[in-house]
Design a protein around this motif. Structure first.
Motif, short mmCIF file in Angstrom:
data_model
loop_
_atom_site.label_atom_id
_atom_site.label_comp_id
_atom_site.label_asym_id
_atom_site.label_seq_id
_atom_site.Cartn_x
_atom_site.Cartn_y
_atom_site.Cartn_z
N UNK A 196 0.85 -1.16 -0.03
CA UNK A 196 0.10 -0.03 -0.08
C UNK A 196 0.86 1.24 -0.14
N UNK B 98 -3.15 0.48 -3.69
CA UNK B 98 -2.44 -0.81 -3.67
C UNK B 98 -1.68 -0.66 -4.96
N UNK C 103 -7.14 -1.39 0.73
CA UNK C 103 -6.37 -0.16 0.25
C UNK C 103 -7.55 1.25 0.76
N UNK D 240 -11.04 -3.44 -9.13
CA UNK D 240 -10.26 -3.10 -10.36
C UNK D 240 -9.11 -2.46 -9.93
N UNK D 241 -8.94 -1.77 -8.59
CA UNK D 241 -7.92 -1.01 -8.34
C UNK D 241 -6.93 -1.83 -7.30
N UNK D 242 -7.22 -3.02 -7.29
CA UNK D 242 -6.61 -3.92 -6.48
C UNK D 242 -6.11 -5.12 -7.22
N UNK E 250 -3.94 -11.58 2.17
CA UNK E 250 -2.89 -10.66 1.92
C UNK E 250 -3.35 -9.34 2.61
N UNK F 113 -5.09 -6.21 -10.41
CA UNK F 113 -3.97 -6.23 -11.25
C UNK F 113 -2.72 -6.64 -10.35
N UNK F 114 -2.82 -6.30 -8.93
CA UNK F 114 -1.59 -6.42 -8.06
C UNK F 114 -1.75 -7.77 -7.57
N UNK F 115 -2.74 -8.43 -7.77
CA UNK F 115 -2.91 -9.89 -7.23
C UNK F 115 -2.54 -10.33 -5.70
N UNK F 116 -3.34 -9.60 -4.84
CA UNK F 116 -3.28 -9.82 -3.44
C UNK F 116 -3.97 -11.08 -3.26
N UNK F 117 -3.40 -12.00 -2.45
CA UNK F 117 -4.06 -13.31 -2.41
C UNK F 117 -4.86 -13.01 -1.05
#
Ligand SMILES: [Zn+2]
Lengths: 128, 391
Positions: free
Chosen positions: A80, A90, B252, B136-138, B148, B140-144
């Motif tokens: 973050x 993020x 986020x 959509x704003x998280x 995560x 693409x970063x592939x939080x598990x």
């Protein structure tokens, strides 16, 4: 920007990213920045949101290393980031091992292409 | 009318669980039906008495319809709000209002999931959910997720305060020690702090032991007005207050990663109950991850912000410790079928009735139940429950 005038904020944001531009919103009513892009300011309820170029400088607010098998691509960072404008997003910090990403680290944004779409990632400042 | 006017006027009069652990060959609705029957039997009531329904499910957007049809009931009051796993605690206030207003007389709160043994696997379900309800704003970063998101919360808590992985391990080990006293718990083999610390990381700072179980399980409980509760077969457990707070959806967008909406729901619930943390005999809190227990202890005021880690040291929340927390073994070691809020309510009721055998907290008269929902402590619902002599 004009060609995207009919797009909603979410689509406009992505369309600009796809052209390498990282924009965020700023509320003309309360002067605060807003992320993610919206039609209404979550701080004051106003609708006067303007697009501004993000400065790109920020700091790691929190970070985790997601563990993944090497054959699937290996471990990766999820962080973050607090932008200096006062909004949080993020992202991931690239260019260093995911376990080397630390809270408080100064980072700078870069728009990359990921699977054909623009995406904001960060790199550590001061050459780390 | 204020929240305070509802104090103690509604009671939980029946509880039941079914299919906890692995329910091979069963569907969500089937074990939900078994739990509902068990809860009604426990109350000395029948399905025909049920005229209010509270339920939710992660897979079905209109889940109350499925349950109404399956159970063959015609409720006058239906509550299907889904704020995540806290839902089955958050359902209490609307049910209390409906019961108190005389809109209905008997409310069944119920949940069931066979996520562990279901042939339609977790992977497919989470892919389907991402498609239907994108972030959509998280994404693409592939939080598990959810690990995560809670890992980010834990990492920040550790950075800001003196919280350590050993503190988180204390939570996991305490949960396991309670589970060893609970025949219904899924994970009962011995666990020590070193094992937790040495285990493989999932999403730093969490190992698998910091993460809740993935089990099947169904839970149901029955609510009615206190006057009616007196005539039923079991000792009623009164709801002194329930309050829910929802602050965000995604990690986020969580303002301060070290403060959850329990801060608000807890304050409202305690104020309406006329009690404070020092009056409470036990905490049943939704431990989706080890960090949740520390956050709940802090945000509900059982200790100061940042002192959750030192609070749980040396087995303080384990059996024989100074403050009993998650006496069934929690989501970490007892049961966790996706959404767990009904189970913490049920454990509090069983404890306040004195039905908990080896793990019984002697003389317990008050309990706080604290539900957690969403991928990042997004929603919290807090109840204060008590025996009749506290009224
Ligand atoms: Zn504004």
């Amino acid at each position: 920007m004009q060609e995207d005038a009919k797009l909603g904020p979410e689509a406009h944001y992505q369309a600009q990213l796809n052209q390498g531009r990282f924009l965020i919103q700023r509320c003309s009513d309360c002067a605060r920045h807003v992320f993610y892009p919206r039609v209404i300011c979550p701080h004051c309820g106003g609708a006067a949101l303007q697009w501004v170029e993000a400065g790109g400088a920020g700091m790691v607010y929190s970070t985790t290393t997601v563990r993944r098998k090497a054959e699937a691509g290996g471990d990766y960072d999820v962080s973050l980031i607090d932008l200096d404008e006062g909004v949080r997003m993020m992202s991931r910090v690239e260019g260093i091992a995911p376990t080397e990403v630390k809270i408080g680290m100064r980072v700078r944004a870069r728009v990359i292409d990921q699977k054909g779409a623009g995406l904001v990632v960060f790199f550590a400042e001061d050459g780390k | 009318m204020s929240l305070k006017d509802l104090r103690g006027r509604i009671a939980i009069v029946g509880v039941g669980t079914a299919g906890c652990g692995e329910a091979h060959g069963m569907s969500d609705l089937e074990i939900l039906g078994q739990a509902a029957k068990a809860a009604l039997d426990d109350a000395g009531l029948a399905l025909k008495d049920v005229d209010g329904l509270c339920t939710a499910n992660l897979n079905a957007a209109m889940w109350p319809l499925n349950v109404v049809e399956y159970l063959g009931i015609r409720p006058k009051f239906v509550e299907g709000t889904n704020v995540g796993g806290a839902a089955f605690v958050a359902h209490q206030l609307p049910a209390m209002l409906a019961l108190d207003a005389g809109v209905c007389d008997v409310v069944l709160v119920c949940y069931g999931s066979t996520q562990r043994t279901s042939s339609f696997g977790r992977k497919e379900r989470s892919a389907a959910r991402n498609l239907l309800d994108p972030e959509p704003f998280q994404a693409p970063y592939q939080p598990f997720n959810p690990p995560s998101s809670y890992a980010l919360i834990a990492a920040r808590h550790m950075h800001q305060f003196a919280t350590t992985r050993r503190h988180l391990a204390e939570v996991a080990v305490a949960a396991r020690k309670w589970a060893q006293l609970n025949p219904e718990a899924f994970s009962r083999e011995p666990l020590d702090i070193e094992t937790v610390l040495k285990a493989r990381m999932i999403s730093d700072p969490f190992t698998a032991y910091d993460c809740c179980l993935v089990t099947d399980g169904a839970a149901a409980y029955v609510m009615t007005r206190a006057d009616r509760a007196r005539d039923l077969q079991k000792q009623p457990v009164h709801i002194l207050a329930n309050a829910t707070a929802v602050w965000h959806r995604s990690v986020s967008s969580m303002q301060d990663l070290t403060v959850t909406p329990s801060k608000e729901s807890g304050e409202r619930a305690f104020a309406a109950a006329g009690l404070g943390p020092k009056d409470i005999d036990m905490l049943q809190t939704y431990d989706a991850f080890s960090i949740n227990t520390l956050l709940a202890l802090e945000d509900l005021g059982f200790c100061k912000k940042g002192e959750g880690g030192s609070f749980v040291e040396d087995g303080a929340i384990a059996p024989g410790g100074r403050f009993p927390v998650n006496t069934n073994g929690g989501g970490l070691s007892c049961v966790h079928p996706n959404m767990y809020g009904a189970f913490i309510t049920i454990e509090a009721v069983r404890q306040l009735r004195g039905e908990c055998g080896e793990r019984q907290v002697e003389g317990a008269k008050t309990a706080v139940v604290n539900g957690n929902g969403g991928n990042s402590a997004s929603s919290q619902s807090t109840s204060v429950l008590a025996t009749a002599d506290v009224l």
